[in-house]
Design a protein around this motif. Structure first.
Motif, mmCIF file in Angstrom:
data_model
loop_
_atom_site.group_PDB
_atom_site.id
_atom_site.type_symbol
_atom_site.label_atom_id
_atom_site.label_comp_id
_atom_site.label_asym_id
_atom_site.label_seq_id
_atom_site.Cartn_x
_atom_site.Cartn_y
_atom_site.Cartn_z
ATOM 1 N N PRO A 63 0.802 -1.333 -0.067
ATOM 2 C CA PRO A 63 0.036 -0.107 0.078
ATOM 3 C C PRO A 63 0.782 1.123 0.069
ATOM 4 O O PRO A 63 1.749 1.500 0.677
ATOM 5 N N THR A 64 0.626 2.075 -0.701
ATOM 6 C CA THR A 64 1.351 3.381 -0.975
ATOM 7 C C THR A 64 0.499 4.719 -0.512
ATOM 8 O O THR A 64 0.743 5.706 -0.074
ATOM 9 N N LYS A 65 -1.082 4.336 -0.710
ATOM 10 C CA LYS A 65 -1.776 5.419 -0.399
ATOM 11 C C LYS A 65 -2.855 4.741 0.451
ATOM 12 O O LYS A 65 -3.716 3.470 -0.304
ATOM 13 N N GLN A 66 -3.289 4.970 1.485
ATOM 14 C CA GLN A 66 -4.183 4.067 2.486
ATOM 15 C C GLN A 66 -5.431 5.348 3.191
ATOM 16 O O GLN A 66 -4.689 6.270 3.825
ATOM 17 N N LEU A 67 -6.528 5.184 2.817
ATOM 18 C CA LEU A 67 -7.553 5.979 3.361
ATOM 19 C C LEU A 67 -8.189 5.406 4.671
ATOM 20 O O LEU A 67 -8.684 4.045 4.172
ATOM 21 N N PRO A 68 -8.458 5.805 5.659
ATOM 22 C CA PRO A 68 -9.120 5.134 6.680
ATOM 23 C C PRO A 68 -10.520 5.063 6.409
ATOM 24 O O PRO A 68 -11.197 5.909 5.831
ATOM 25 N N PRO A 69 -11.147 3.823 6.789
ATOM 26 C CA PRO A 69 -12.427 3.417 6.577
ATOM 27 C C PRO A 69 -13.284 4.427 7.520
ATOM 28 O O PRO A 69 -12.753 5.105 8.438
ATOM 29 N N VAL A 70 -14.780 4.781 7.122
ATOM 30 C CA VAL A 70 -15.689 5.557 7.913
ATOM 31 C C VAL A 70 -15.919 4.714 9.163
ATOM 32 O O VAL A 70 -16.367 3.536 8.871
ATOM 33 N N PHE A 71 -15.797 5.315 10.313
ATOM 34 C CA PHE A 71 -16.300 4.108 11.273
ATOM 35 C C PHE A 71 -17.956 4.373 11.541
ATOM 36 O O PHE A 71 -18.312 5.456 11.479
ATOM 37 N N PRO A 72 -18.657 3.292 11.415
ATOM 38 C CA PRO A 72 -20.074 3.422 11.566
ATOM 39 C C PRO A 72 -20.702 4.207 12.940
ATOM 40 O O PRO A 72 -19.906 3.645 13.815
ATOM 41 N N ASP A 73 -21.508 5.088 12.596
ATOM 42 C CA ASP A 73 -21.820 5.891 14.065
ATOM 43 C C ASP A 73 -22.625 4.977 15.118
ATOM 44 O O ASP A 73 -22.080 5.278 16.179
ATOM 45 N N GLN A 74 -23.408 4.073 14.808
ATOM 46 C CA GLN A 74 -24.077 3.297 15.983
ATOM 47 C C GLN A 74 -22.895 2.592 16.731
ATOM 48 O O GLN A 74 -23.051 2.441 17.963
ATOM 49 N N ALA A 75 -21.974 2.017 15.947
ATOM 50 C CA ALA A 75 -20.916 1.212 16.707
ATOM 51 C C ALA A 75 -20.105 2.131 17.378
ATOM 52 O O ALA A 75 -19.719 1.831 18.403
ATOM 53 N N ARG A 76 -19.778 3.351 16.744
ATOM 54 C CA ARG A 76 -18.913 4.192 17.681
ATOM 55 C C ARG A 76 -19.527 4.685 18.892
ATOM 56 O O ARG A 76 -19.050 4.569 19.939
ATOM 57 N N MET A 77 -20.780 4.833 18.882
ATOM 58 C CA MET A 77 -21.794 5.441 19.817
ATOM 59 C C MET A 77 -21.734 4.232 20.992
ATOM 60 O O MET A 77 -21.734 4.582 22.155
ATOM 61 N N ASN A 78 -21.654 3.169 20.573
ATOM 62 C CA ASN A 78 -21.701 1.991 21.597
ATOM 63 C C ASN A 78 -20.628 1.471 21.920
ATOM 64 O O ASN A 78 -20.360 0.284 22.542
ATOM 65 N N GLY A 79 -19.344 1.963 21.514
ATOM 66 C CA GLY A 79 -18.029 1.550 21.875
ATOM 67 C C GLY A 79 -17.715 0.136 21.290
ATOM 68 O O GLY A 79 -16.890 -0.716 21.819
ATOM 69 N N VAL A 80 -18.188 -0.237 19.936
ATOM 70 C CA VAL A 80 -17.701 -1.487 19.236
ATOM 71 C C VAL A 80 -16.781 -1.294 18.369
ATOM 72 O O VAL A 80 -16.713 -0.384 17.504
ATOM 73 N N LYS A 81 -15.661 -2.151 18.647
ATOM 74 C CA LYS A 81 -14.446 -2.071 17.651
ATOM 75 C C LYS A 81 -14.553 -3.381 16.878
ATOM 76 O O LYS A 81 -15.408 -4.212 17.171
#
Length: 163
Positions: A63-81
């Motif tokens: 990989p030479t260019k890596q964009l991070p994925p968008v963290f799903p809102d519901q998972a973020r709010m509930n602390g799910v990794k």
């Protein structure tokens, strides 16, 4: 070991181990399910005909260019990794041509009460992972002859919460 070298080493180890596992015959009586269009991009049949085994390459795609994925809102709010493994077809120009989700493991506790919630969280991580990886760029994969090659690689993604 520098962080970038360490990441590269882990990436290569994962690629080799996943390639070795896929070479072993798998015996199962269950029907294999194909990913839905949401979980994979359409692949040109001529591209598939030109793919080579990762282990046969002179130069592996890095990989030479890596964009991070968008963290799903519901998972973020509930602390799910989550940890997501993707199978990505890297084209001769180093651009991803297709991606399929191989597995999703979340920090949500899997038990008989939370089965639907667990599966819902798994689903939430699939499409953002594919979308992000399809925007990545890799070094050009080369055959031993120096010719460019199309190759499938395994890409791990981690969704971690930061404060």
């Amino acid at each position: 070991m520098k962080p970038i070298q360490q990441y590269f080493f882990i990436f290569i180890v994962l690629l080799v181990s996943c390639t070795k596992q896929s070479e072993q015959p798998q015996q199962t009586n269950q029907q294999t399910s194909k990913p839905t269009n949401e979980q994979t991009k359409t692949i040109d049949p001529s591209t598939l005909a030109d793919t080579v085994e990762l282990t046969s390459l002179k130069q592996w795609p890095v990989p030479t260019k890596q964009l991070p994925p968008v963290f799903p809102d519901q998972a973020r709010m509930n602390g799910v990794k989550a940890d997501v493994m993707l199978k990505v077809l890297v084209g001769i120009d180093g651009i991803p041509r297709a991606a399929e989700v191989q597995s999703v493991k979340t920090s949500c506790i899997y038990d008989s009460i939370n089965v639907e919630l667990y599966r819902e969280y798994e689903e939430q991580f699939k499409q953002p992972s594919i979308d992000a990886v399809m925007l990545w760029q890799f070094t050009q994969p080369l055959k031993p002859t120096g010719e460019p090659a199309n190759v499938w690689v395994i890409v791990p993604l981690q969704y971690n919460l930061t404060k």
